[in-house]
Write a protein that holds these residues in place. Structure first.
Motif, short mmCIF file in Angstrom:
data_model
loop_
_atom_site.label_atom_id
_atom_site.label_comp_id
_atom_site.label_asym_id
_atom_site.label_seq_id
_atom_site.Cartn_x
_atom_site.Cartn_y
_atom_site.Cartn_z
N LEU A 18 0.86 -1.18 0.00
CA LEU A 18 0.00 0.00 0.00
C LEU A 18 0.89 1.22 0.00
N ASP A 19 0.74 2.06 -1.02
CA ASP A 19 1.52 3.29 -1.14
C ASP A 19 3.02 3.03 -1.05
N GLY A 20 3.46 1.95 -1.68
CA GLY A 20 4.89 1.68 -1.75
C GLY A 20 5.49 0.97 -0.55
N ARG A 21 4.68 0.65 0.42
CA ARG A 21 5.22 -0.09 1.57
C ARG A 21 4.49 -1.42 1.74
N ALA A 186 6.93 -0.30 -9.85
CA ALA A 186 8.09 0.59 -10.05
C ALA A 186 8.15 1.16 -11.45
N GLY A 187 7.08 0.99 -12.21
CA GLY A 187 7.10 1.44 -13.60
C GLY A 187 7.36 2.92 -13.77
N ASP A 188 7.00 3.73 -12.76
CA ASP A 188 7.20 5.18 -12.84
C ASP A 188 8.40 5.65 -12.03
N LEU A 189 9.14 4.72 -11.47
CA LEU A 189 10.28 5.10 -10.63
C LEU A 189 11.53 5.30 -11.48
N PRO A 190 12.43 6.16 -11.04
CA PRO A 190 13.68 6.36 -11.76
C PRO A 190 14.48 5.06 -11.83
N GLY A 191 15.05 4.79 -12.99
CA GLY A 191 15.88 3.60 -13.13
C GLY A 191 15.13 2.35 -13.50
N TYR A 192 13.80 2.48 -13.71
CA TYR A 192 13.01 1.28 -14.02
C TYR A 192 13.48 0.61 -15.32
N TRP A 214 14.94 3.16 -5.00
CA TRP A 214 13.51 2.86 -4.90
C TRP A 214 13.08 2.78 -3.44
N PRO A 215 11.79 2.94 -3.16
CA PRO A 215 11.31 2.71 -1.79
C PRO A 215 11.77 1.34 -1.29
N ALA A 216 12.19 1.29 -0.05
CA ALA A 216 12.86 0.10 0.47
C ALA A 216 12.08 -1.20 0.27
N ASP A 217 10.78 -1.18 0.54
CA ASP A 217 10.01 -2.42 0.43
C ASP A 217 9.86 -2.87 -1.01
N ILE A 218 9.68 -1.93 -1.93
CA ILE A 218 9.60 -2.29 -3.35
C ILE A 218 10.94 -2.80 -3.84
#
Length: 231
Positions: A18-21, A186-192, A214-218
């Protein structure tokens, strides 16, 4: 585009985000019960992923804890059921090229190779089934020169190719699972895009570097899915 599938019973684990976590992880029943409890406190729009395939799945949260547990009860293999997936006993083959014939038993318990055209001996009780292959003279010469004879060499060659094929299939499945999860989370995250290239190139160091921000959990889940698929 994320593919969503619905499954009622499976002996696999899932992870909810949920929300990246990460909210919860474990068997479907456990995660569904955890999400149901959170839903009772407010609307929870969590994304749930199958840990084996990386695909997004829907969990039915209706009913109480007992109803959810029954709905997602894991299916265990029937006790005492024989596993014949790798049983090759009883299969055999016959080689025929330029007047040369021979028989082999893949189980290694019977059979003989005979270049003079004499029939090889086997064990009828094994229920062997004859097959034919065609080789060039140089192939027959090489087989005849190997320790153990043609049947032993051919078994080793086939087993080696089967193991390699199994390994290739496993790597392909791991990469596909990782890609599914990364595309959704992670499609919209930098480095995807760079991480995707590194994944399919088997470049472990580059994959780790591209996912570091990236966010740690992802990040950690993507790396966990990719284990075994990276050099």
């Amino acid at each position: 585009m994320t593919t969503t599938t619905t499954m009622t019973t499976a002996a696999t684990t899932v992870t909810a985000f949920l929300d990246g976590r990460r909210l919860a992880a474990g068997p479907r029943a456990v995660v569904a019960q955890a999400l149901a409890a959170l839903s009772a406190e407010g609307q929870v729009m969590a994304l749930v992923f199958d840990d084996r395939s990386g695909a997004q799945v829907d969990l039915d949260l209706s009913g109480g804890p007992e109803a959810i547990a029954a709905r997602y009860a894991e299916v265990a293999p029937a006790s005492g059921a024989p596993d014949n997936s790798n049983d090759e006993t009883g299969r055999a083959g016959t080689f025929d090229e330029a007047g040369k014939t021979g028989a082999f038993d893949e189980a290694g318990k019977a059979g003989a190779f005979d270049e003079a055209g004499k029939a090889g001996r086997g064990r009828p009780k094994l229920g062997v089934v004859a097959r034919e292959i065609t080789l060039l003279p140089r192939h027959w010469d090489w087989l005849a020169s190997q320790p153990g004879g043609a049947s032993v060499v051919l078994r080793k060659l086939v087993d080696r190719e089967r193991k390699q094929a199994a390994w290739d299939d496993m790597v392909r499945d791991l990469r596909a699972a990782t890609q599914r999860f990364m595309t959704a989370m992670a499609g919209d995250l930098p480095g995807y895009e760079e991480a995707s290239r590194a994944l399919y190139a088997g470049d472990h160091a580059r994959f780790v570097a591209e996912t570091e921000a990236w966010p740690a959990d992802i990040r950690d889940h993507a790396r966990r899915l990719a284990e075994g698929a990276l050099a």
